[in-house]
Design an enzyme around this catalytic site. Structure first.
Site, short mmCIF file in Angstrom:
data_model
loop_
_atom_site.label_atom_id
_atom_site.label_comp_id
_atom_site.label_asym_id
_atom_site.label_seq_id
_atom_site.Cartn_x
_atom_site.Cartn_y
_atom_site.Cartn_z
N LYS A 85 -70.44 -32.69 44.58
CA LYS A 85 -71.70 -33.43 44.75
C LYS A 85 -71.66 -34.20 46.08
O LYS A 85 -70.66 -34.83 46.40
CB LYS A 85 -71.89 -34.40 43.58
N SER A 160 -79.14 -36.65 38.40
CA SER A 160 -79.23 -36.39 39.82
C SER A 160 -78.33 -35.24 40.30
O SER A 160 -78.55 -34.70 41.37
CB SER A 160 -78.85 -37.66 40.59
N SER A 184 -76.43 -38.55 34.94
CA SER A 184 -76.52 -37.55 36.02
C SER A 184 -75.52 -36.40 35.95
O SER A 184 -75.65 -35.44 36.70
CB SER A 184 -76.37 -38.23 37.37
N1 ASN Z 1 -77.74 -41.45 38.49
C1 ASN Z 1 -78.03 -41.15 37.25
O1 ASN Z 1 -77.16 -41.08 36.40
C2 ASN Z 1 -79.40 -40.73 37.04
C3 ASN Z 1 -80.44 -41.50 36.40
N2 ASN Z 1 -81.36 -40.50 35.98
C4 ASN Z 1 -81.11 -42.40 37.40
O2 ASN Z 1 -82.10 -42.01 37.95
O3 ASN Z 1 -80.70 -43.51 37.61
#
Ligand code: ASN
Length: 502
Positions: A85, A160, A184
């Site tokens: 990532k 993400s 994410s």
């Molecule tokens: N970074 C994450 O784990 C994603 C989460 N969907 C957020 O937008 O904060």
């Protein structure tokens, strides 16, 4: 080539790949080349990679082959390709976090996680696409275009870490690394039919992980099988003096647990709050079947109530943006990446403002504004302070639940992969994708998503979430390994073999 290993190379698991390389049945360079060819063939459609490091991958693979030729001992993942990532720093290789503001930035150092992968002989193929600074659940917030879900390219691969999950599902890499602040790793795993694990907070070093929300961020393994995830987990976890939140304790024996395939006598709690309105029927159907399967495999299943979990989403959307507004202050146009308007006539403050205006996308700006507001004097206690109290309540719910059960289970995400664009203009709808995953980030415990079938209404993957207490990550692998083995027996193949060819 052993008969047990199906061809082509790109379909092999990480464990099979490492075994074949160790036995000399294939070279690490051949394996790396096969994956680079696959990326070349499909990634224009998938857009899982932001940067492919062909040269770095081939030279890392050659180093593994040379060591083998010299008879040197190597780790259990030597020569296995991986997609990283783009939020972990990589010395000499661009790191953008999916943002324009870091375009062109080449870090002068490796994250601890990157260094551990290299030490393990893992071959890093390149950097994967992501929602900008890990803010999102669809990878649509990347400044470099969305990633497609290999099951249906018109749908999101989750976020993400959508790039990491899509790379696995498209057979571009057998292993990937993600980060999980609110889901994410797990939510992309669920919607792409892959395995994703958020290890216990503090068990994988955050040194060199570009910070979004420091009290929540956690790197972890993504793979196509539970055993592969366990092998990667052991390669990257462990104490790091460079990270002040790193846990100085032995890493749970997750590889051993993944191989057990036995849940007899385990107590499993079904979280009552994670059902009802907003949950897709096919997701609930596959989830309920998984619970039934666990019972058949000899586990004792009970219903558990965690009433504060319903407050997790609002608490997260105060805590995470607050920490983000502080962490992202470092992108001031002076130190990294983009600099806009520096023509000798403007002050440093003006250049910073112009750069941040041009360099950050709408979701990042939304979170900075939210966080700055929540932390502002006069509102701090009402918003950030209350959210921290909710965080305590959530931890207490977990403690109470784990007093009676070994693990908790729920669907990973309420729905299967939605069409690209469907929630882009509706942040609340987007945030709901993390409804079931966020409590574990707030409490800091360990959680996994693994594929348990396709939803009948749309033929898209459904994920089962397993949650274990902090530092009991091995329980995830024990339960996950048993469910995976039973399902593969039932289907006669792995779920990804049902994915449409790209
Ligand atoms: N970074 C994450 O784990 C994603 C989460 N969907 C957020 O937008 O904060």
């Amino acid at each position: 080539m052993t008969e047990l290993i199906p061809t082509p190379i790109i379909k092999w698991t990480a464990a099979q790949t490492a075994g074949a390389i160790a036995k000399g049945e294939v070279s690490a360079v051949e394996v790396a080349q096969a994956h680079l060819d696959r990326i070349e063939a499909v990634d224009k459609k998938v857009n899982a990679f932001l940067h492919v490091d062909t040269e770095g991958a081939l030279s890392a693979a050659k180093a593994v082959d040379d060591k083998r030729a010299r008879g040197e001992e190597q780790g259990p993942l030597a020569g296995v390709p991986l997609a990283l990532k783009d939020v972990f720093t990589t010395k000499g290789v661009p790191t953008t976090c999916g943002s324009k503001i870091l375009e062109g930035w080449v870090p002068p150092y490796d994250a601890t996680l990157t260094a551990r992968l290299k030490d393990a002989g893992v071959v890093i193929l390149g950097k994967t696409n992501m929602d900008e600074f890990a803010m999102g659940s669809s990878t649509e917030n990347s400044a470099y275009g969305p990633t497609g879900n290999p099951w249906d390219l018109s749908r999101i691969p989750g976020g993400s870490g959508g790039g990491s999950a899509a790379a696995l599902a498209a057979f571009e890499a057998p292993l990937a690394i993600g980060t999980d602040t609110g889901g994410s790793i797990r939510q992309p795993g669920a919607v792409t039919g892959t395995v994703g694990v958020k290890p216990t907070y503090g068990s994988v070093s955050r040194y060199g992980l570009v910070a979004f929300s420091s009290s929540l961020d956690q790197g972890g393994p993504c793979a196509r099988t539970v055993l592969d995830a366990a092998l990667l987990h052991e390669a990257v976890a462990g104490y790091d003096p460079m990270d002040s939140t790193s846990i100085d304790a032995p890493v749970p024996a997750v590889v051993e647990a993944a191989k057990l395939r036995d849940v007899r006598g385990m107590r499993i709690g079904v979280v009552k709050e994670f059902a009802g309105e907003g949950y897709q029927a096919g997701v609930m159907q596959r989830f309920n079947e998984s619970v039934e399967l666990l019972r058949e495999l000899g586990a004792e299943v009970v219903e558990v109530s965690c009433p504060s979990f319903t407050l997790a989403l609002p608490a997260y959307y105060l805590i995470a943006p607050s920490e983000a507004s502080s962490n992202l202050a470092r992108f001031d146009a002076m130190r990294y990446g983009l600099r806009v308007g520096d023509d000798g006539t403007r002050s440093a403050e003006e250049v910073t403002a112009l750069t941040r205006e041009a360099g950050f996308g709408p979701e990042v700006k939304r979170r900075i504004i939210l966080g700055t507001y929540a932390l502002s004097s006069g509102y701090y206690d009402a918003y950030y302070g209350s959210a921290q109290k909710v965080r305590t309540l959530i931890s207490r719910d977990f403690d109470a639940a784990f007093a009676g059960v070994d693990v908790l289970v729920s669907p990973t995400t309420p729905t299967t992969a939605f069409p690209i664009g469907e929630r882009a203009d509706d942040p609340m709808a987007m945030y709901l994708a993390d409804l079931c995953t966020i409590p574990s980030n707030l409490a800091g415990n360990a959680a996994m998503s693994l594929p348990v079938g396709l939803a009948p209404e749309d033929n898209l993957p459904v994920g089962l979430q397993i949650i274990a207490p902090a530092m009991a990550d091995d329980r995830l692998y024990r339960v996950g390994g048993a469910v995976e083995a039973a399902l593969n027996d039932k289907w006669g193949h792995t779920l990804l073999e049902e994915a449409p060819a790209l």
